[in-house]
Design a protein around this motif. Structure first.
Motif, PDB file in Angstrom:
ATOM      1  N   UNK A 116     -11.562  63.359  47.092  1.00 52.33           N
ATOM      2  CA  UNK A 116     -11.563  62.871  45.710  1.00 52.33           C
ATOM      3  C   UNK A 116     -12.041  61.428  45.659  1.00 52.33           C
ATOM      4  N   UNK A 117     -11.523  60.600  46.542  1.00 56.81           N
ATOM      5  CA  UNK A 117     -11.885  59.192  46.578  1.00 56.81           C
ATOM      6  C   UNK A 117     -10.761  58.375  47.170  1.00 56.81           C
ATOM      7  N   UNK A 118     -11.096  57.417  48.027  1.00 50.72           N
ATOM      8  CA  UNK A 118     -10.066  56.612  48.682  1.00 50.72           C
ATOM      9  C   UNK A 118      -9.212  55.855  47.675  1.00 50.72           C
ATOM     10  N   UNK A 119      -9.816  55.494  46.532  1.00 53.42           N
ATOM     11  CA  UNK A 119      -9.089  54.730  45.523  1.00 53.42           C
ATOM     12  C   UNK A 119      -8.573  55.608  44.384  1.00 53.42           C
ATOM     13  N   UNK A 120      -8.612  56.926  44.574  1.00 50.05           N
ATOM     14  CA  UNK A 120      -8.159  57.835  43.513  1.00 50.05           C
ATOM     15  C   UNK A 120      -6.676  57.623  43.231  1.00 50.05           C
ATOM     16  N   UNK A 121      -6.302  57.833  41.981  1.00 49.27           N
ATOM     17  CA  UNK A 121      -4.904  57.712  41.565  1.00 49.27           C
ATOM     18  C   UNK A 121      -4.190  59.026  41.890  1.00 49.27           C
ATOM     19  N   UNK A 122      -3.541  59.060  43.051  1.00 40.89           N
ATOM     20  CA  UNK A 122      -2.872  60.277  43.506  1.00 40.89           C
ATOM     21  C   UNK A 122      -1.379  60.198  43.201  1.00 40.89           C
ATOM     22  N   UNK A 123      -0.846  61.297  42.692  1.00 41.90           N
ATOM     23  CA  UNK A 123       0.590  61.458  42.495  1.00 41.90           C
ATOM     24  C   UNK A 123       1.037  62.526  43.481  1.00 41.90           C
ATOM     25  N   UNK A 124       1.807  62.135  44.477  1.00 35.60           N
ATOM     26  CA  UNK A 124       2.188  63.041  45.560  1.00 35.60           C
ATOM     27  C   UNK A 124       3.467  63.783  45.204  1.00 35.60           C
ATOM     28  N   UNK A 125       3.509  65.053  45.565  1.00 35.47           N
ATOM     29  CA  UNK A 125       4.652  65.897  45.222  1.00 35.47           C
ATOM     30  C   UNK A 125       4.872  66.908  46.330  1.00 35.47           C
ATOM     31  N   UNK A 126       6.121  67.358  46.491  1.00 37.03           N
ATOM     32  CA  UNK A 126       6.437  68.400  47.460  1.00 37.03           C
ATOM     33  C   UNK A 126       7.256  69.480  46.753  1.00 37.03           C
ATOM     34  N   UNK A 127       7.438  70.600  47.413  1.00 35.40           N
ATOM     35  CA  UNK A 127       8.146  71.741  46.830  1.00 35.40           C
ATOM     36  C   UNK A 127       9.546  71.346  46.373  1.00 35.40           C
ATOM     37  N   UNK A 128       9.948  71.923  45.242  1.00 36.49           N
ATOM     38  CA  UNK A 128      11.270  71.738  44.641  1.00 36.49           C
ATOM     39  C   UNK A 128      11.475  70.343  44.063  1.00 36.49           C
ATOM     40  N   UNK A 129      10.385  69.634  43.819  1.00 33.93           N
ATOM     41  CA  UNK A 129      10.452  68.354  43.124  1.00 33.93           C
ATOM     42  C   UNK A 129       9.921  68.522  41.700  1.00 33.93           C
ATOM     43  N   UNK A 130      10.486  67.768  40.772  1.00 35.72           N
ATOM     44  CA  UNK A 130      10.023  67.755  39.388  1.00 35.72           C
ATOM     45  C   UNK A 130       9.674  66.325  39.013  1.00 35.72           C
ATOM     46  N   UNK A 131       8.502  66.152  38.411  1.00 34.87           N
ATOM     47  CA  UNK A 131       8.050  64.838  37.994  1.00 34.87           C
ATOM     48  C   UNK A 131       7.654  64.884  36.520  1.00 34.87           C
ATOM     49  N   UNK A 132       7.551  63.719  35.901  1.00 38.10           N
ATOM     50  CA  UNK A 132       7.041  63.600  34.539  1.00 38.10           C
ATOM     51  C   UNK A 132       5.848  62.643  34.582  1.00 38.10           C
ATOM     52  N   UNK A 133       4.670  63.169  34.950  1.00 38.89           N
ATOM     53  CA  UNK A 133       3.506  62.293  35.121  1.00 38.89           C
ATOM     54  C   UNK A 133       2.971  61.734  33.816  1.00 38.89           C
ATOM     55  N   UNK A 134       3.223  62.438  32.718  1.00 44.69           N
ATOM     56  CA  UNK A 134       2.835  61.993  31.389  1.00 44.69           C
ATOM     57  C   UNK A 134       4.024  62.194  30.459  1.00 44.69           C
ATOM     58  N   UNK A 135       4.102  61.400  29.436  1.00 39.11           N
ATOM     59  CA  UNK A 135       5.213  61.513  28.503  1.00 39.11           C
ATOM     60  C   UNK A 135       5.270  62.914  27.898  1.00 39.11           C
ATOM     61  N   UNK A 136       6.428  63.541  27.995  1.00 37.20           N
ATOM     62  CA  UNK A 136       6.606  64.870  27.423  1.00 37.20           C
ATOM     63  C   UNK A 136       6.092  66.008  28.269  1.00 37.20           C
TER      64      UNK A 136
END
Length: 292
Positions: A116-136
């Motif tokens: 994707x790119x060395x400077x790409x904005x990556x959000x790392x996640x693993x199984x059984x995790x929940x995140x809110x990357x954007x509001x709502x």
């Protein structure tokens, strides 16, 4: 949930829909967010495997080019195989939209930065995790087994599925997977309205050639049976790893409560997420409206 007929275009704000890109790729409009998952819009695999037995020549043309894709709000990647983490799709997308966030398995961070790119904005996640990357918007990672529940040396899962939840819409994309102990319980806990599941299956021939398998169609139907809708995918791209559309249609016609909707590339399936007693699907055939 009620799903009604909609316009033959990428939905405007507040008009949830699905738009199949081929293979496991979807443009998902939740009504609040634009999400791109596992887009494969190039011929990178045909170049890689030119002259080989399984040459990876596309059976279907991309319904839209990378250059014509509108800006999504978020990109989801389920695992590191090139038809899901494609450098010739995601690299140019990052170049066009440098601030675009990509949710990727933590186990695939190095590969994602390479592709994707060395400077790409990556959000790392693993199984059984929940995140809110954007509001709502909540993203829940579920493990996937393509064909095994593989992990890296630190115990992070190589293959993931995603539960996408916003408002009263819940969509489960399994990534590439076969059934495994504990999957149905995790899906039940997420309680999707719509299941996006691969149906190209698996067999000894493909296994002997190093081609990992996915759900058979009947297994995908069984997993989705307690939920309103199944949209099958991961077929019709490569001749050595597919299932005939009429097989899907026949199985769909045999269902009573589950609705199996076979998509076609360039087709918009529009969803209305209001409480209602009647459910209908819209099927139309136009490419997304493009913007830069």
């Amino acid at each position: 949930m009620r799903i009604e007929r909609g316009a033959a275009e990428l939905p405007k704000a507040g008009k949830p829909s699905l738009y199949w890109l081929g293979q496991a790729g979807f443009w998902i409009e939740t009504g609040k967010h634009r999400i791109l998952i596992d887009p494969y819009l190039s011929d990178s695999l045909a170049k890689k495997y030119v002259g080989k037995k399984n040459d990876h020549v596309r059976m279907m043309a991309p319904p839209i080019t990378v250059a014509d894709l509108p800006r999504p709000d978020l990109v989801l990647v389920t695992h590191g195989h090139t038809d899901h983490l494609d450098p010739e799709t995601l690299g140019p997308l990052h170049e066009r939209f440098p601030d675009l966030p990509f949710v990727v398995p933590a186990a695939c961070e190095a590969l994602a930065r390479e592709r994707v790119g060395e400077d790409a904005k990556l959000i790392l996640i693993d199984a059984d995790e929940t995140i809110e990357p954007l509001s709502g918007l909540e993203i829940t990672a579920l493990p996937a087994a393509h064909e095994t529940l593989a992990r890296n040396d630190t115990g992070q899962h190589l293959f993931l599925g995603y539960g996408i939840a916003t408002g009263d819409l819940r969509i489960y994309h399994s990534g590439d997977s076969i059934p495994f102990d504990g999957l149905s319980e995790r899906v039940k806990a997420f309680a999707p309205d719509i299941c996006l599941l691969p149906v190209n299956g698996r067999d000894e021939r493909r296994a002997s050639e190093g081609i990992p398998g996915n759900f058979h169609l009947h297994e995908a139907i069984a997993l989705a049976a307690d939920y309103p809708f199944l949209v099958p995918h991961h077929f019709g791209m490569f001749a050595f790893n597919t299932i005939e559309p009429d097989v899907i249609d026949k199985a769909a016609a045999e269902q009573t409560s589950l609705r199996v909707i076979r998509p076609t590339p360039g087709e918009c399936l529009s969803i209305l997420t209001e409480k209602a007693s009647e459910e209908t699907w819209t099927r139309s055939t136009a490419a997304p409206t493009t913007t830069s």
